[in-house]
Design an enzyme around this catalytic site. Structure first.
Site, PDB file in Angstrom:
ATOM      1  CE  LYS A 131     111.722 126.739   4.473  1.00  0.00           C
ATOM      2  NZ  LYS A 131     111.780 125.996   5.623  1.00  0.00           N
ATOM      3  CG  ASN A 182     118.876 138.780   3.996  1.00  0.00           C
ATOM      4  OD1 ASN A 182     118.372 138.327   2.971  1.00  0.00           O
ATOM      5  ND2 ASN A 182     118.423 139.850   4.611  1.00  0.00           N
ATOM      6  NE  ARG A 183     121.369 130.728   2.851  1.00  0.00           N
ATOM      7  CZ  ARG A 183     120.071 130.523   2.563  1.00  0.00           C
ATOM      8  NH1 ARG A 183     119.125 131.086   3.286  1.00  0.00           N
ATOM      9  NH2 ARG A 183     119.741 129.749   1.558  1.00  0.00           N
ATOM     10  CG  PHE A 184     122.917 138.124   8.974  1.00  0.00           C
ATOM     11  CD1 PHE A 184     124.205 138.349   9.462  1.00  0.00           C
ATOM     12  CD2 PHE A 184     122.473 138.865   7.899  1.00  0.00           C
ATOM     13  CE1 PHE A 184     125.021 139.312   8.867  1.00  0.00           C
ATOM     14  CE2 PHE A 184     123.271 139.822   7.301  1.00  0.00           C
ATOM     15  CZ  PHE A 184     124.553 140.045   7.787  1.00  0.00           C
TER      16      PHE A 184
END
Ligand SMILES: Cc1cc2nc3c(=O)[nH]c(=O)nc-3n(C[C@H](O)[C@H](O)[C@H](O)COP(=O)(O)O)c2cc1C
Length: 217
Positions: free
Chosen positions: A11, A195-197
């Site tokens: 997700k 984006n996993r930031f």
């Protein structure tokens, strides 16, 4: 059984990024704001938190408890002092609390030490609970093996009828049931980003104030 691979469960998070300048000096204040938003947005109990404890055996144990009060003094929950968590706390007062709010894409991690609240404070909450909950708390040997569920249920029902018949609210809070307060020495606020930031800010008590650091995601 072959492995159930869940690699496809992915997700992307797209919350508003957290900026250093938005972080208040006081982590309790930030907790209060995030909690208020979670209580409005989340469809589960926003005050459900995971409590992790470790006793002498060094084997960690985690379970969900409900946050019942918070202030700059700490975070209060109620339980049976003779339960597994109660025994582990007796052996080692270092604990961790974790809140995960999935709709808000937020996690708060708290580490601190825990101690019992006063008997008067425990009484205040105990006697605010419905009679049946008072009786169950008083009669349950939480975390011990329960050989006969039916017998336990009957004991609860008969105590309930007796108490109601006597028109009394005479269930006494047992000394082994009450509150604990977790006094934090660190907080970590995590906000899911795209984006996993992810944004992570850690507060560490300095004795009088708090140091704030951004952490790698
Ligand atoms: C949503 C939820 C809320 C819970 N709230 C409490 C609570 O406030 N106090 C409590 O003692 N147990 C609560 N429990 C049960 C605990 O997770 C746990 O089963 C119980 O306290 C025994 O834990 P222990 O054997 O590690 O001591 C809750 C469980 C869930 C799923």
């Amino acid at each position: 059984m072959s492995a159930d691979k869940l690699f496809h469960l992915r997700k992307d998070y797209d919350a508003t990024p957290l900026l250093r300048e938005d972080m208040p000096d006081d982590p309790f204040l930030l907790f209060k704001g995030w909690f208020k938003e979670a209580a409005e947005k989340e469809n589960i109990e926003a005050n459900a938190m995971t409590l992790a404890t470790v006793g002498y055996d060094m084997v960690p144990s985690a379970r969900v408890v409900l946050l019942k009060q918070f202030s700059n003094d700490g975070f209060v929950f109620f339980t049976n002092y003779n339960s597994k968590k109660g025994r582990q706390i007796e052996e080692n007062p270092n604990v961790s609390l974790l809140f995960f709010w999935s709709i808000s894409l937020r996690q708060i991690r708290i580490e601190g030490t825990v101690k019992k609240i006063t008997a008067e404070e425990s009484d205040e909450y105990f006697y605010s609970r419905p009679l049946e909950s008072q009786i169950t708390a008083a009669l349950s040997s939480q975390s011990s093996p329960l050989p006969d569920m039916e017998e336990f249920e009957q004991k609860i029902m008969s105590t309930l009828f007796q108490t109601m018949e006597n028109a009394s609210d005479a269930v006494l809070r047992p000394e082994h049931w009450g509150g604990y307060i977790v006094e934090p020495h660190s907080f970590e606020f995590w906000q899911g980003g795209s984006n996993r930031f992810h944004d992570r800010f850690k507060y560490i008590a300095t004795g009088g104030g708090w140091d704030i650091q951004r952490l790698y995601p």
